[in-house]
Design an enzyme around this catalytic site. Sequence first.
Site, mmCIF file in Angstrom:
data_model
loop_
_atom_site.group_PDB
_atom_site.id
_atom_site.type_symbol
_atom_site.label_atom_id
_atom_site.label_comp_id
_atom_site.label_asym_id
_atom_site.label_seq_id
_atom_site.Cartn_x
_atom_site.Cartn_y
_atom_site.Cartn_z
ATOM 1 N N ASP A 14 0.841 -1.206 0.000
ATOM 2 C CA ASP A 14 0.000 0.000 0.000
ATOM 3 C C ASP A 14 0.875 1.255 0.000
ATOM 4 O O ASP A 14 2.003 1.239 0.493
ATOM 5 C CB ASP A 14 -0.916 -0.030 1.241
ATOM 6 C CG ASP A 14 -2.114 0.892 1.080
ATOM 7 O OD1 ASP A 14 -2.364 1.367 -0.041
ATOM 8 O OD2 ASP A 14 -2.807 1.140 2.092
ATOM 9 N N ARG A 18 0.371 7.540 -2.692
ATOM 10 C CA ARG A 18 0.940 8.595 -1.836
ATOM 11 C C ARG A 18 2.398 8.868 -2.179
ATOM 12 O O ARG A 18 2.866 9.998 -2.146
ATOM 13 C CB ARG A 18 0.799 8.210 -0.355
ATOM 14 C CG ARG A 18 -0.564 8.571 0.207
ATOM 15 C CD ARG A 18 -0.841 7.853 1.497
ATOM 16 N NE ARG A 18 -1.381 6.517 1.235
ATOM 17 C CZ ARG A 18 -1.693 5.659 2.182
ATOM 18 N NH1 ARG A 18 -1.512 5.979 3.453
ATOM 19 N NH2 ARG A 18 -2.198 4.478 1.868
ATOM 20 N N HIS A 31 2.718 3.186 -8.967
ATOM 21 C CA HIS A 31 2.538 1.747 -9.197
ATOM 22 C C HIS A 31 3.772 1.152 -9.882
ATOM 23 O O HIS A 31 4.200 0.043 -9.562
ATOM 24 C CB HIS A 31 1.292 1.497 -10.051
ATOM 25 C CG HIS A 31 0.016 1.875 -9.353
ATOM 26 N ND1 HIS A 31 -0.245 1.517 -8.044
ATOM 27 C CD2 HIS A 31 -1.063 2.584 -9.767
ATOM 28 C CE1 HIS A 31 -1.441 1.989 -7.695
ATOM 29 N NE2 HIS A 31 -1.947 2.649 -8.715
ATOM 30 N N ASN A 62 -10.808 -2.906 -5.672
ATOM 31 C CA ASN A 62 -10.043 -1.911 -6.433
ATOM 32 C C ASN A 62 -10.671 -1.579 -7.792
ATOM 33 O O ASN A 62 -10.286 -0.602 -8.431
ATOM 34 C CB ASN A 62 -8.577 -2.357 -6.628
ATOM 35 C CG ASN A 62 -7.727 -2.246 -5.372
ATOM 36 O OD1 ASN A 62 -6.826 -3.037 -5.148
ATOM 37 N ND2 ASN A 62 -7.999 -1.249 -4.535
ATOM 38 N N TRP A 63 -11.673 -2.382 -8.223
ATOM 39 C CA TRP A 63 -12.391 -2.044 -9.462
ATOM 40 C C TRP A 63 -13.101 -0.703 -9.325
ATOM 41 O O TRP A 63 -13.469 -0.090 -10.325
ATOM 42 C CB TRP A 63 -13.436 -3.119 -9.800
ATOM 43 C CG TRP A 63 -12.845 -4.443 -10.189
ATOM 44 C CD1 TRP A 63 -12.747 -5.557 -9.415
ATOM 45 C CD2 TRP A 63 -12.270 -4.799 -11.462
ATOM 46 N NE1 TRP A 63 -12.141 -6.589 -10.113
ATOM 47 C CE2 TRP A 63 -11.848 -6.146 -11.381
ATOM 48 C CE3 TRP A 63 -12.068 -4.114 -12.676
ATOM 49 C CZ2 TRP A 63 -11.236 -6.814 -12.444
ATOM 50 C CZ3 TRP A 63 -11.461 -4.788 -13.730
ATOM 51 C CH2 TRP A 63 -11.060 -6.120 -13.609
ATOM 52 N N ARG A 183 -5.273 -2.128 8.706
ATOM 53 C CA ARG A 183 -6.426 -2.977 8.392
ATOM 54 C C ARG A 183 -5.995 -4.020 7.365
ATOM 55 O O ARG A 183 -4.959 -3.878 6.708
ATOM 56 C CB ARG A 183 -7.595 -2.141 7.862
ATOM 57 C CG ARG A 183 -7.261 -1.253 6.689
ATOM 58 C CD ARG A 183 -8.481 -0.476 6.182
ATOM 59 N NE ARG A 183 -8.080 0.497 5.164
ATOM 60 C CZ ARG A 183 -7.835 1.784 5.407
ATOM 61 N NH1 ARG A 183 -7.967 2.271 6.617
ATOM 62 N NH2 ARG A 183 -7.463 2.590 4.420
#
Length: 231
Positions: A14, A18, A31, A62-63, A183
């Site tokens: 993740d 950012r 990415h 994520n779609w 999470r």
Amino acid sequence: MADNNLEHLGIIMDGNGRWASKRHLPRTAGHLEGLKALKRCILGSIEMDIKFLSLYAFSTENWSRPKTEVNYLMNLIATKLPGELKFYMSKGIRILIRGRKENLPQNVSEAITKVEDATKENSIITVIICFNYGGQSEIADAINKIIEKKITTLITPELIRENIQFPFLPPVDMIVRSAGEKRLSNFLLWESAYSELGFYDKLFPDWNEDFIKEIIIEFLTRTRKFGGLGK
Ligand code: IPE
Ligand code: IPE
Ligand code: MG
């Protein structure tokens, strides 16, 4: 690994977006950088003798991102996954893609089949890329499979486990997440029952081999008890 039993590590990758925003770059640049970090994490895991590495790359949720970002991620897997075939073969990496294969663009499905087939004899490390993956749909799929097989005995945890995709994988010993979120976001819900958890602020594109070593050192400090009294 032999000494500390971290056989299977899971990473929730993740913070790519950012990482890019901090540099005034488009999210897609994050990415691409995350992909480089992914390679470093594989190398670090090989060095530390981890046998199974699960990487969360695209969730069933994520779609809901903008179409351009979703398309970018689909194309990234369709091109970069087979593009790294030489790397997998030279390092003895077996690749498995975990998640729902239906609904994926054809070039993605083809890339997956090609890479899974080509690497199936590799045995240094198994890298499981969780793509179009969701823990809840995985459990639902396992139950649907049991119904399809017309199994009429009572549903037990063992039965569910045996019908989950890749039942031969050992449970995930530790799940770690980058970028400060605490999470699971629908990752490995069934197997995480007794996983150790680690949450780190470092954004995923900044992860490297040494960071994998630090994670393993932290794992060594944990006492696993599995409901018992520990050793
Ligand atoms: C993780 O990075 C990669 C995927 C979920 C595909 P994000 O894209 O979620 O990055 P942030 O959370 O927006 O920084
Ligand atoms: C989790 O990251 C999914 C992957 C790493 C593929 P997200 O960025 O999608 O998770 P949330 O939305 O912050 O929970
Ligand atoms: Mg995120």
